[in-house]
Design a protein around this motif. Structure first.
Motif, short mmCIF file in Angstrom:
data_model
loop_
_atom_site.label_atom_id
_atom_site.label_comp_id
_atom_site.label_asym_id
_atom_site.label_seq_id
_atom_site.Cartn_x
_atom_site.Cartn_y
_atom_site.Cartn_z
N ASP A 87 -0.94 2.71 -45.36
CA ASP A 87 -2.16 3.44 -45.00
C ASP A 87 -2.13 4.04 -43.61
OD1 ASP A 87 -4.75 4.44 -45.66
OD2 ASP A 87 -5.62 2.89 -44.39
N VAL A 88 -1.00 4.13 -42.97
CA VAL A 88 -0.94 4.69 -41.62
C VAL A 88 -0.25 6.05 -41.64
CG1 VAL A 88 -0.04 4.39 -39.27
CG2 VAL A 88 -0.98 2.44 -40.51
N LEU A 89 -0.91 7.01 -41.03
CA LEU A 89 -0.36 8.35 -40.83
C LEU A 89 -0.34 8.58 -39.33
CD1 LEU A 89 0.50 11.08 -42.14
CD2 LEU A 89 -1.91 11.76 -41.99
N TYR A 90 0.77 9.07 -38.81
CA TYR A 90 0.87 9.40 -37.39
C TYR A 90 0.66 10.89 -37.20
CZ TYR A 90 2.81 4.78 -36.57
OH TYR A 90 2.99 3.43 -36.49
N LEU A 91 -0.08 11.23 -36.15
CA LEU A 91 -0.33 12.62 -35.78
C LEU A 91 0.03 12.76 -34.31
CD1 LEU A 91 -1.59 15.48 -36.12
CD2 LEU A 91 -3.80 14.42 -35.57
N HIS A 92 0.98 13.64 -34.01
CA HIS A 92 1.41 13.89 -32.64
C HIS A 92 0.96 15.29 -32.27
CE1 HIS A 92 4.41 15.05 -29.49
NE2 HIS A 92 4.00 13.89 -29.03
N LEU A 93 0.15 15.40 -31.21
CA LEU A 93 -0.34 16.68 -30.72
C LEU A 93 0.20 16.91 -29.32
CD1 LEU A 93 -4.11 16.35 -31.77
CD2 LEU A 93 -2.27 17.54 -33.00
N ARG A 94 0.66 18.12 -29.07
CA ARG A 94 1.20 18.46 -27.75
C ARG A 94 0.55 19.74 -27.26
NH1 ARG A 94 7.31 18.20 -27.48
NH2 ARG A 94 7.08 19.71 -29.12
N ALA A 95 0.10 19.73 -26.02
CA ALA A 95 -0.50 20.89 -25.36
C ALA A 95 0.11 20.99 -23.97
CB ALA A 95 -2.02 20.69 -25.25
N PRO A 96 -0.09 22.13 -23.29
CA PRO A 96 0.45 22.26 -21.93
C PRO A 96 -0.03 21.15 -20.99
CG PRO A 96 -0.26 24.40 -22.73
CD PRO A 96 -0.71 23.37 -23.75
#
Length: 149
Positions: A87-96
């Motif tokens: 039940d785990v989903l990883y979300l990686h977000l990258r911004a400046p």
């Protein structure tokens, strides 16, 4: 608790910001609008989902769907299911300004996507777009005749 907009679907959820030694709960809202059938937004902030008071990330619905089953995405947005927990989903977000890794419920995202597919089935996104209305808005000049000088 889920709620429906007249032409969309939104679900509040709690994401977990993964830190070096701990994690922090982050309230968010997944939103889908028929008028933008290719995109899903993730809103963060006190009024998550509101562009005025929080931060909103747009990502492709297709990317979110792919990330449920396998690593997906390049660059600023990446998703992948955990290998050890169903039940785990990883979300990686990258911004400046930095980057963040979140854990969220895979089941919640899958249920949300099923609701979006009921509104606009996969492969039917182009048919859901009101191209004539969007073209008219692009070509209009506030009601003025573009040929008049």
């Amino acid at each position: 608790m889920a709620h429906r907009a007249s032409r969309g679907h939104a679900v509040p959820l709690t994401m977990h910001l993964v830190g070096p030694t701990t994690w922090t709960e982050v309230p968010a809202v997944l939103s889908y609008e028929v008028r933008d059938p290719f995109a899903v937004s993730i809103g963060f902030g006190d009024t998550a989902g509101s562009a005025d008071d929080g931060i909103t990330w747009l990502l492709a619905r297709e990317l979110l769907t792919a990330g449920l089953e396998r690593p997906a995405g390049d660059g600023d947005v990446r998703l992948w299911p955990a290998r050890t927990s169903g039940d785990v989903l990883y979300l990686h977000l990258r911004a400046p300004s930095g980057e963040a890794l979140f854990e969220l419920s895979r089941a919640t995202v899958a249920a949300f996507l099923l609701q979006t597919e009921a509104l606009v089935p996969p492969g039917q996104e182009t048919a859901a777009l009101d191209v004539d209305e969007q073209l008219a808005a692009l070509l209009s000049n506030g009601g003025a005749d573009p040929g008049a000088r």
